[in-house]
Enzyme design. Structure first.
Site: not given
Length: 666
Positions: A32, A34, A36, A82, A117, A172, A224, A289, A407, A430
């Protein structure tokens, strides 16, 4: 100068190569730190030569200027939704339908992959360069969120190989679970409300105006499918297209299966479910599918979904926790509902602390006791529900739950009407019943008072400014402004919204009263038969029962409520206060789907009741919502439109009057 330009191009190629290895292949070549250092060098060069900065430069992922709003993007090929299946039998039935439509007795090949999701998006590439990224929207038109999609490092800004002149790919966008947890920890530290789940955080990130906010939240994407450009590529199947998309440098799912055996695909789905919690991202099922594109074309599509694909959803998420108490809530009709108080437990990305036990019969069926370990699920991944008790873990000395005799709020002896499973508080005064009735009166399906949510209703009640619905229309701006977290402008907006709500159809008014068994449908039925509300107030039980759909139970409930002196006085007060449309509802004809896929909000005083406009707009294929957002297509505004007009202008939503809406309806 030439050295700078050569180094600039070299840096861009290096950074894109490292992005590809890290985000697509999961096989980084540099640390990371390198990476950066390379990015800092690129930024310094581009700062010295701003005329050399191009939209596809890796630097533009983070440093784009905040967008003024979200423009609409029309999808060249519709992004259809779908149909869903939740069982193996439904998948087999899907296979039967497909083969019957095709006239095939032999097995056909399907493919299956995870259903991520997240948020569905489309990426448009022209000559291999990323140009536009948009949300799915209504399937035909989405929002331009290119500035935020550019910040996702698994979105290549330039494709590899030789893609078509114009290529739309679908995928997604999602937030990995570890990143989601870190984000919520940061929000809590800053005193902000945490996101409910990774999907919610993804949606919030994609709709940021400032791409720097999106860049700070590490989203990912999985591709996809293909929209425009599909025919030019010549792929013969979904499997071939996935491999081809990878060749272009796009990230696709590493979990993919193709088979002629439907049971093998069902087994793959079961394996996904078993491994669901070990994945670093959230999935809520799989997508099946037809693999062969020629067969997909023959199968075609229905109005909203393709015939050749189906979403195979996982069952509702479950988890175990302990019952630490059983409380009783009081509803607007006086129903005493037992509620399990739980040790907090995360289910599907949401912390659950309470679950309804419905009634005493359900408690006895489950034999739920304080101290029990229970399975809890979010039915439909939303509503918490106790499924069963783990009897082997039951501690000693537990006691069966006894329903309260009185109650819990007003201490009035509870009653259980013959033939019912629910105890009720019979006290019309009430405080709990009054509170729930006031919440209901202002709710979206009733008078739809914008800005008057449950918490504000509670504040008004606690401040003794509100005891009955008619009190709403006497509220003063200065008294409201003095409430916690309110102010002069918020108070003015609320008073304007209350004033706008005076215009209401008789059917909605009757529903808003909160009379037991009188829902929206029955409210309209009563309004059609008793167009004068005073006539309804004095109608006998026999006269009520003569109306279609009104049986003895509803008639009895109406008479019990309307004969109570305080309710009768409140009914008359509201009839005098509101501008009730007492005539029959307008006949709604076929509007020919003129507004199909659109979202409309209605506000202000109109020449006919809002409910009638709503029916016509719904008949034209649109959705009618209660609040304005950037997803709103039109605001139908009458006189005194209130805060919704201001919000529409902020969101660049088209504001139309009644004449223009008539034109749109055709």
């Amino acid at each position: 100068m030439a050295d700078d330009r050569d180094r600039l191009e070299e840096l861009r190629q290096l950074i894109e190569q490292h992005n590809y290895r890290y985000h697509i292949l999961d096989d980084p070549l540099v640390s990371d730190a390198e990476w950066d250092a390379l990015m800092r060098e690129l930024l310094e060069l581009e700062a010295r030569h701003p005329g050399w900065v191009t939209p596809e430069s890796p630097s533009q992922r983070v440093h784009g200027a905040p967008a003024a709003g979200f423009n609409a993007v029309e999808h060249a090929v519709a992004m259809l939704s779908l149909d869903n299946a939740t069982s193996a039998d439904e998948i087999r039935a899907f296979d039967t339908r497909v083969r019957k439509f095709l006239g095939e007795k032999s097995p056909i090949a399907y493919c299956i992959e995870p259903k991520y999701d997240g948020i569905a998006v489309e990426l448009t590439y022209e000559r291999g360069v990323f140009r536009i990224g948009s949300t799915r929207g209504d399937g035909r038109t989405g929002e331009d969120v290119s500035h935020n999609l550019r910040t996702i490092r698994s979105v290549p800004l330039r494709l590899r190989g030789s893609p078509p002149q114009v290529l739309d790919v679908r995928g997604e966008a999602f937030m990995p679970l570890a990143a989601f947890r870190r984000l919520n920890e940061e929000r809590l530290d800053e005193g902000l409300q945490p996101f409910a789940n990774p999907r919610n955080s993804t949606a919030g990130t994609l709709r940021q105006l400032d791409p720097k906010v999106a860049a700070a939240r590490p989203l990912e994407i999985v591709i996809y499918g293909i929209g425009r450009g599909h025919d030019e590529l010549g792929f013969g199947s979904q499997g071939e297209s996935i491999a081809g998309l990878r060749e272009f440098g796009l990230k696709t799912s590493e979990l993919f299966c193709a088979s002629y055996e439907i049971d093998e695909l069902i087994a793959f789905h079961a394996k996904l479910e078993n491994e669901r919690d070990s994945l670093r991202y959230e999935i809520d099922g799989s997508v099946l599918k037809v693999d062969d594109f020629a067969l997909q074309k023959r199968l075609g599509e229905l109005n909203r979904s393709p015939r050749w694909a189906i979403a195979f959803k996982f069952p509702a998420r479950q988890s175990t926790t302990r019952v630490i108490g059983i409380e009783t809530s009081v509803g607007r009709t006086g129903a005493l509902t037992p509620v399990a108080v739980l040790e907090p437990v995360a289910i599907g990305g949401v912390t659950v602390e309470h679950a309804s036990l419905h009634n005493q019969d359900e408690i006895e069926r489950l034999d739920v006791r304080v101290g029990d370990t229970v399975f809890v699920e979010r039915a439909g991944d939303v509503i918490p529900k106790v499924v069963r008790v783990v009897l082997d873990l039951r501690p000693g000395r537990t006691r069966r739950h006894k329903p309260p005799e009185n109650c819990p709020v007003c201490d009035t002896p509870a009653v259980r009407p013959e033939g019912e499973v629910v105890k009720r508080c019979p006290n019309p005064n009430c405080p709990a019943k009054q509170r729930e009735r006031l919440r209901h009166f202002a709710s979206r399906g009733a008078l739809d008072v914008e800005g008057l949510g449950e918490k504000l209703v509670d504040q008004l009640i606690d401040a003794e400014l509100l005891t009955r619905p008619s009190d709403l229309f006497g509220l003063k701006i200065d008294r409201i402004a003095a409430l916690d977290r309110m102010g002069q402008k918020s108070a003015q907006n609320l008073v304007s919204a209350i004033e706008n709500s005076r215009d209401v159809s008789l059917g909605r008014f009757l529903y808003a009263l909160g009379i037991r068994h009188v829902g929206e449908r029955i409210g309209e039925v009563l309004a059609a038969s008793f167009p004068d509300p005073i006539t309804l107030l004095d109608a006998s039980k026999q006269e009520l029962e003569e109306v279609d759909e009104i049986g003895p139970t509803i008639a009895e409930s109406l008479r019990l409520s309307l004969d109570e002196p305080e309710n009768r006085a409140e009914f008359l007060q509201l009839v005098d206060t509101l501008r009730i449309q007492s005539g029959p509802e307008l006949e709604v004809g076929n509007e020919s789907e003129a507004l199909a896929g659109k979202t409309v909000v209605i506000t202000g005083t109109l020449s006919i009741p809002r409910s009638q406009w709503k029916k016509r707009i719904l008949a034209a294929g649109a959705k009618v919502t209660g609040s304005v957002s950037k997803k709103t297509d039109y605001l139908l505004a009458g006189e005194n439109p209130g805060s919704k007009l201001e919000k529409a202008r902020e969101c660049e939503v088209e504001v139309v009057g009644e004449d223009r809406m008539e034109e749109l309806l055709g």
